[in-house]
Design a protein around this motif. Structure first.
Motif, mmCIF file in Angstrom:
data_model
loop_
_atom_site.group_PDB
_atom_site.id
_atom_site.type_symbol
_atom_site.label_atom_id
_atom_site.label_comp_id
_atom_site.label_asym_id
_atom_site.label_seq_id
_atom_site.Cartn_x
_atom_site.Cartn_y
_atom_site.Cartn_z
ATOM 1 N N VAL A 128 68.375 85.780 72.649
ATOM 2 C CA VAL A 128 67.476 86.560 73.513
ATOM 3 C C VAL A 128 66.137 85.833 73.527
ATOM 4 C CG1 VAL A 128 66.592 88.865 74.054
ATOM 5 C CG2 VAL A 128 68.609 88.634 72.593
ATOM 6 N N PRO A 129 66.028 84.720 74.256
ATOM 7 C CA PRO A 129 64.787 83.928 74.239
ATOM 8 C C PRO A 129 63.604 84.762 74.731
ATOM 9 C CG PRO A 129 66.590 82.725 75.310
ATOM 10 C CD PRO A 129 67.034 84.148 75.162
ATOM 11 N N TYR A 130 62.708 85.102 73.804
ATOM 12 C CA TYR A 130 61.583 85.958 74.126
ATOM 13 C C TYR A 130 60.501 85.705 73.087
ATOM 14 C CZ TYR A 130 59.842 89.904 76.844
ATOM 15 O OH TYR A 130 59.149 90.683 77.736
ATOM 16 N N PRO A 131 59.220 85.820 73.453
ATOM 17 C CA PRO A 131 58.169 85.596 72.457
ATOM 18 C C PRO A 131 58.386 86.456 71.215
ATOM 19 C CG PRO A 131 57.201 85.723 74.643
ATOM 20 C CD PRO A 131 58.656 86.072 74.797
ATOM 21 N N LEU A 132 58.375 85.803 70.055
ATOM 22 C CA LEU A 132 58.669 86.478 68.792
ATOM 23 C C LEU A 132 57.564 86.172 67.793
ATOM 24 C CD1 LEU A 132 60.619 88.044 66.898
ATOM 25 C CD2 LEU A 132 61.661 85.832 66.344
ATOM 26 N N LEU A 133 56.991 87.216 67.227
ATOM 27 C CA LEU A 133 55.935 87.096 66.228
ATOM 28 C C LEU A 133 56.518 87.446 64.867
ATOM 29 C CD1 LEU A 133 52.889 86.770 65.500
ATOM 30 C CD2 LEU A 133 52.650 89.218 65.988
ATOM 31 N N LEU A 134 56.492 86.489 63.935
ATOM 32 C CA LEU A 134 56.966 86.732 62.576
ATOM 33 C C LEU A 134 55.755 86.892 61.665
ATOM 34 C CD1 LEU A 134 59.632 86.902 60.873
ATOM 35 C CD2 LEU A 134 59.142 84.572 60.173
ATOM 36 N N VAL A 135 55.694 88.018 60.976
ATOM 37 C CA VAL A 135 54.518 88.363 60.175
ATOM 38 C C VAL A 135 54.880 88.321 58.694
ATOM 39 C CG1 VAL A 135 52.736 90.097 59.753
ATOM 40 C CG2 VAL A 135 53.724 89.859 62.043
ATOM 41 N N PRO A 136 54.176 87.496 57.904
ATOM 42 C CA PRO A 136 54.457 87.452 56.467
ATOM 43 C C PRO A 136 54.151 88.790 55.807
ATOM 44 C CG PRO A 136 53.110 85.582 57.152
ATOM 45 C CD PRO A 136 53.136 86.545 58.290
ATOM 46 N N GLY A 137 54.778 89.024 54.665
ATOM 47 C CA GLY A 137 54.576 90.285 53.973
ATOM 48 C C GLY A 137 53.283 90.364 53.200
ATOM 49 N N ALA A 138 52.705 89.217 52.820
ATOM 50 C CA ALA A 138 51.493 89.238 52.014
ATOM 51 C C ALA A 138 50.800 87.895 52.115
ATOM 52 C CB ALA A 138 51.833 89.548 50.552
ATOM 53 N N GLY A 139 49.551 87.852 51.630
ATOM 54 C CA GLY A 139 48.852 86.584 51.512
ATOM 55 C C GLY A 139 47.844 86.309 52.604
ATOM 56 N N TRP A 140 47.612 87.264 53.496
ATOM 57 C CA TRP A 140 46.623 87.087 54.550
ATOM 58 C C TRP A 140 46.091 88.462 54.935
ATOM 59 C CZ3 TRP A 140 47.828 90.034 58.630
ATOM 60 C CH2 TRP A 140 49.154 90.457 58.704
ATOM 61 N N ASP A 141 44.940 88.490 55.603
ATOM 62 C CA ASP A 141 44.326 89.763 55.952
ATOM 63 C C ASP A 141 43.811 89.826 57.379
ATOM 64 O OD1 ASP A 141 44.429 90.989 53.270
ATOM 65 O OD2 ASP A 141 43.034 89.393 52.747
ATOM 66 N N ALA A 142 43.769 88.691 58.085
ATOM 67 C CA ALA A 142 43.097 88.643 59.384
ATOM 68 C C ALA A 142 43.967 89.184 60.509
ATOM 69 C CB ALA A 142 42.679 87.207 59.698
ATOM 70 N N PHE A 143 43.588 90.333 61.039
ATOM 71 C CA PHE A 143 44.211 90.839 62.253
ATOM 72 C C PHE A 143 43.237 91.814 62.899
ATOM 73 C CE2 PHE A 143 45.485 95.115 60.906
ATOM 74 C CZ PHE A 143 45.557 94.981 59.530
ATOM 75 N N PRO A 144 43.142 91.806 64.216
ATOM 76 C CA PRO A 144 43.903 90.923 65.104
ATOM 77 C C PRO A 144 43.449 89.472 64.952
ATOM 78 C CG PRO A 144 42.228 92.096 66.357
ATOM 79 C CD PRO A 144 42.224 92.692 64.973
ATOM 80 N N PRO A 145 44.304 88.517 65.331
ATOM 81 C CA PRO A 145 43.979 87.096 65.130
ATOM 82 C C PRO A 145 42.868 86.633 66.066
ATOM 83 C CG PRO A 145 45.972 87.313 66.428
ATOM 84 C CD PRO A 145 45.606 88.703 65.995
ATOM 85 N N ARG A 146 42.017 85.764 65.552
ATOM 86 C CA ARG A 146 40.920 85.245 66.373
ATOM 87 C C ARG A 146 40.838 83.721 66.370
ATOM 88 N NH1 ARG A 146 38.915 90.143 64.432
ATOM 89 N NH2 ARG A 146 38.228 91.546 66.099
ATOM 90 N N ARG A 147 41.586 83.083 65.475
ATOM 91 C CA ARG A 147 41.630 81.617 65.452
ATOM 92 C C ARG A 147 43.088 81.204 65.642
ATOM 93 N NH1 ARG A 147 38.158 82.387 60.865
ATOM 94 N NH2 ARG A 147 36.001 81.819 61.319
#
Length: 276
Positions: A128-147
């Motif tokens: 199902v070719p479609y934009p897919l966002l994979l989000v890690p479970g831990a280790g980052w805090d920035a959302f929504p993304p700006r860089r």
């Protein structure tokens, strides 16, 4: 039509960080959320849930929990529960919802094996070719993304009908876009204008200057992309996945799969059109 983000969620919503990330993204995008749960899937409904999960009472409990989860979100949220296989359920959601993107969490390996998560993502991209966002479970805090950092190989690509997704993300978040090309095996440095021409041809941003491109030398594309993302303090890595060619035909050992497995920051995969 109100845009939507489809979040692939399990019974307990274990990848809550992915759901939180999707909700944080939906607010500036003025989008709604769709929680898609597939009852018979090794990732979203593993055997550990037990036999009671598949009873009438268990199914009612699942539906109630997901509805409660939807109520707790900061944007309008709907729940879809499917008895189909995951690709079929996602295909149906895409057909009816026309979402901006799909969101999948990458939980801790103790919760879900890494290969199961990456394999699920790659199978979805292939079937199902479609934009897919994979989000890690831990280790980052920035959302929504700006860089945002876009990984390119310098060859032409086409993203229709999803080429406006990056633009919408940047406009909604006030973000910036950098472009990285990783050169390996002592390759000669390609012409900057030619490389950026592949980005400009897709109208991803209003303007992209020569200073936006970073050409780095590393033994592997994955090492180079992640090192540059770290150097720039990027909070979202954007990858163009080709059906064939440089990104490995969407195989489980392709550059795409290795980035999904190793990236400490969220990865947005944009399937490119078939060439020729």
């Amino acid at each position: 039509m109100t845009p939507s983000l489809v979040v692939l969620t399990d019974f307990y919503a274990v990848p809550n960080r992915a759901l939180s990330y999707a909700a944080g993204l939906a607010v500036p995008l003025h989008a709604q959320l769709v929680l898609l749960h597939v009852r018979h899937d090794n990732l979203l409904a593993p055997a550990e849930y037990g036999d009671s999960y598949h009873t009438w009472r268990g199914e009612q409990k699942t539906a109630f929990a997901l509805q409660q989860l939807a109520t707790d979100q900061p944007v309008p949220t709907e729940v879809d529960i499917s008895d189909d296989a995951l690709p079929a359920a996602v295909r149906e959601a895409v057909r009816h919802r026309h979402p901006l993107l799909l969101v999948l969490g990458r939980p801790d390996p103790l919760i879900a094996p890494e290969e199961l998560v990456v394999g699920t993502a790659m199978n979805l991209l292939r079937r199902v070719p479609y934009p897919l966002l994979l989000v890690p479970g831990a280790g980052w805090d920035a959302f929504p993304p700006r860089r945002l950092l876009l990984l390119v190989d310098g060859q032409p690509f086409g993203l229709r009908p999803h080429q406006d997704l990056v633009r919408r993300l940047l406009q909604a978040t006030g973000g910036t876009l950098g472009v990285v090309q990783v050169l390996t095996d002592g390759a000669a440095t390609p012409d900057v204008a030619a490389v950026l021409g592949t980005v400009r041809a897709n109208d991803l941003v209003d303007a992209v200057g020569d200073e936006s491109l970073y050409q780095v030398y590393q033994p592997t594309v994955v090492d180079g992309a992640l090192a540059e993302a770290s150097r720039q303090q990027a909070d979202l890595l954007v990858v163009v996945a080709r059906p064939h060619g440089w990104l490995g035909g969407l195989l489980h050992d392709s550059v795409t799969a290795r980035l999904l497995r190793a990236s400490p920051i969220p990865v947005l995969v944009l399937p490119a059109e078939e060439e020729g």
